[in-house]
Design an enzyme around this catalytic site. Structure first.
Site, short mmCIF file in Angstrom:
data_model
loop_
_atom_site.label_atom_id
_atom_site.label_comp_id
_atom_site.label_asym_id
_atom_site.label_seq_id
_atom_site.Cartn_x
_atom_site.Cartn_y
_atom_site.Cartn_z
N TYR A 141 0.80 -1.22 0.00
CA TYR A 141 0.00 0.00 0.00
C TYR A 141 0.84 1.28 0.00
CZ TYR A 141 -4.11 -2.88 1.12
OH TYR A 141 -5.11 -3.81 1.10
N LYS A 188 3.95 -15.35 3.88
CA LYS A 188 4.06 -16.22 2.71
C LYS A 188 5.55 -16.45 2.45
CE LYS A 188 2.13 -18.53 -0.69
NZ LYS A 188 1.49 -19.84 -0.41
N ASP A 220 -2.23 -18.71 3.01
CA ASP A 220 -3.28 -19.48 2.35
C ASP A 220 -3.86 -20.55 3.28
OD1 ASP A 220 -0.78 -20.64 2.22
OD2 ASP A 220 -0.86 -21.11 0.08
N ASP A 244 -5.57 -6.85 5.79
CA ASP A 244 -6.77 -6.25 5.21
C ASP A 244 -7.72 -7.35 4.75
OD1 ASP A 244 -8.61 -4.56 4.06
OD2 ASP A 244 -7.26 -3.75 2.55
N ASP A 248 -11.39 -8.97 6.80
CA ASP A 248 -12.69 -8.98 6.13
C ASP A 248 -13.25 -10.40 6.05
OD1 ASP A 248 -12.40 -6.27 5.80
OD2 ASP A 248 -12.87 -6.27 3.68
#
Length: 368
Positions: A141, A188, A220, A244, A248
């Site tokens: 970001y 990851k 994952d 983020d 959610d």
């Protein structure tokens, strides 16, 4: 003592849910004698329309001069194709940078009354109570360089430094000590160099907290476990993009994205905002769920103003209202007997009444 709170209602349903959060803070002020001084400023699409900027300098200065900042939501379809610097989200990112908060705290609680509200089996989510600690100022970001040649190519950079990772990891481990003393770090590292550094640094920080159980997860496989076995997790720490997305995803455990609150800490001024977006499709219909914003007001009391009892009172009031069967439309899935639909304003009124009862009972108990 006076507490200065800069209020940024923003776009879409932001003003509607923020109004209900302010109602609860006003009740706290009246019942406890606190002097809350609210200053309202524009941010996002409404600020673009009024000033030509998604984060006007006047808004930025008011935020930096406050004891806390309460934000509603930003975003508007009319600006989806605007230049990057004029999009509402650019104002939010600039605000994050200006305030300097690097740790975004997102509690995920499965209220007993909402156990049947999710698409998951009630027994799979019942009792879930976890905290996602999202690094907020690094990663894709914010890292440079980045670029976009419309219709041809685009690129972003994911960059982290060891100090950036260490400081957010310490927030997570400290938080775990006040909970169930468990931390899950999500990365990851089998693919990304930034995640390998993340894993190295978090492992090093973990050695300073021998009383905290600690595990690494790939993002994952963690995303699967978050839904299939959420009770195994307590505090989760991860980088910006993963945090983020995962928070959610975790909204399904609480019944609705409208239930989630967040606090951004570690900077010059703490920022508080519900996790949901501006939801322009339901703005003005009176159907938005204000409980995420109200719970965000509780986080403001806890983290910025150190008013723990009052924060807990608001959270208890939310539990009572849900247990009584009151629901906004997003919480009607699997609704059984006794569940009653209410509007945004009606939900705020119900929580306010429950709060008054909770606080009167607490004060009466301590007076005995």
């Amino acid at each position: 003592m006076a507490y200065r709170i800069t209020v940024l209602p923003g776009d879409g349903i932001g003003p509607e849910v923020t109004r209900e959060a302010l109602r609860l803070l006003g009740s706290i002020g009246d019942l406890c004698g606190y002097d809350f001084r609210f200053t309202e400023k524009p941010i996002g699409a409404i600020a673009v329309r009024q000033t030509g900027s998604p984060l006007p300098e006047e808004t930025r200065e008011a935020a930096l001069d406050a004891d806390a900042v309460l934000l509603g939501a930003v975003g508007s379809p009319e600006l989806d194709r605007a230049p990057a610097h004029l999009r509402p989200e650019a104002g939010l990112l600039a605000l994050w940078q200006a305030l300097g908060g690097f740790a975004n705290l997102r509690p995920i609680v499965a209220h007993e009354a909402l156990a049947g509200c999710t698409p998951l089996r009630p027994e799979a989510v019942r009792g879930t109570n976890l905290l996602i600690v999202r690094e907020l100022l690094g990663g894709l970001y914010f890292s440079e360089p980045r670029g976009h040649e419309p219709g041809v190519s685009a690129f972003n950079t994911m960059r982290y430094t060891a100090p950036e990772i260490e400081r957010v990891a310490r927030v997570a481990f400290q938080a775990a000590r006040g909970r169930r003393s468990r931390v899950a770090s999500v990365d990851k590292a089998n693919v990304l160099e930034t995640s390998r550094l993340w894993r190295e640094v978090v492992s090093r920080v973990a050695r300073d907290y021998p009383d905290v159980t600690f595990e690494h997860y790939y993002v994952d496989s963690f995303a699967l476990l978050l839904i299939t076995n959420p009770l195994r997790f307590d505090v989760v720490v991860t980088e910006n993009l993963f945090g983020d997305i995962l928070s959610d995803e975790a909204a399904v455990l609480s019944g609705s994205l409208g239930m989630l609150a967040s606090a951004t800490v570690g900077g010059s001024v703490d920022l508080f905002e519900p996790v949901h977006g501006s939801a322009p499709d339901i703005a003005g219909t009176g159907t938005a769920n204000p409980l995420g914003a109200i719970a965000t007001a509780a986080l403001l009391l806890r983290h910025a103003l150190r008013l723990e009892n009052e924060a807990a009172d608001i959270e208890r009031a939310i539990e009572i209202v849900l247990a009584e069967g009151w629901r906004t439309p997003d919480l009607l899935r699997g609704a059984g007997p006794g569940v009653r639909r209410v509007s945004t304003t009606e939900m705020g009124t119900l929580v306010e009444r429950a709060l008054s009862d909770v606080m009167n009972m607490r004060h009466a108990y301590h007076a005995v």
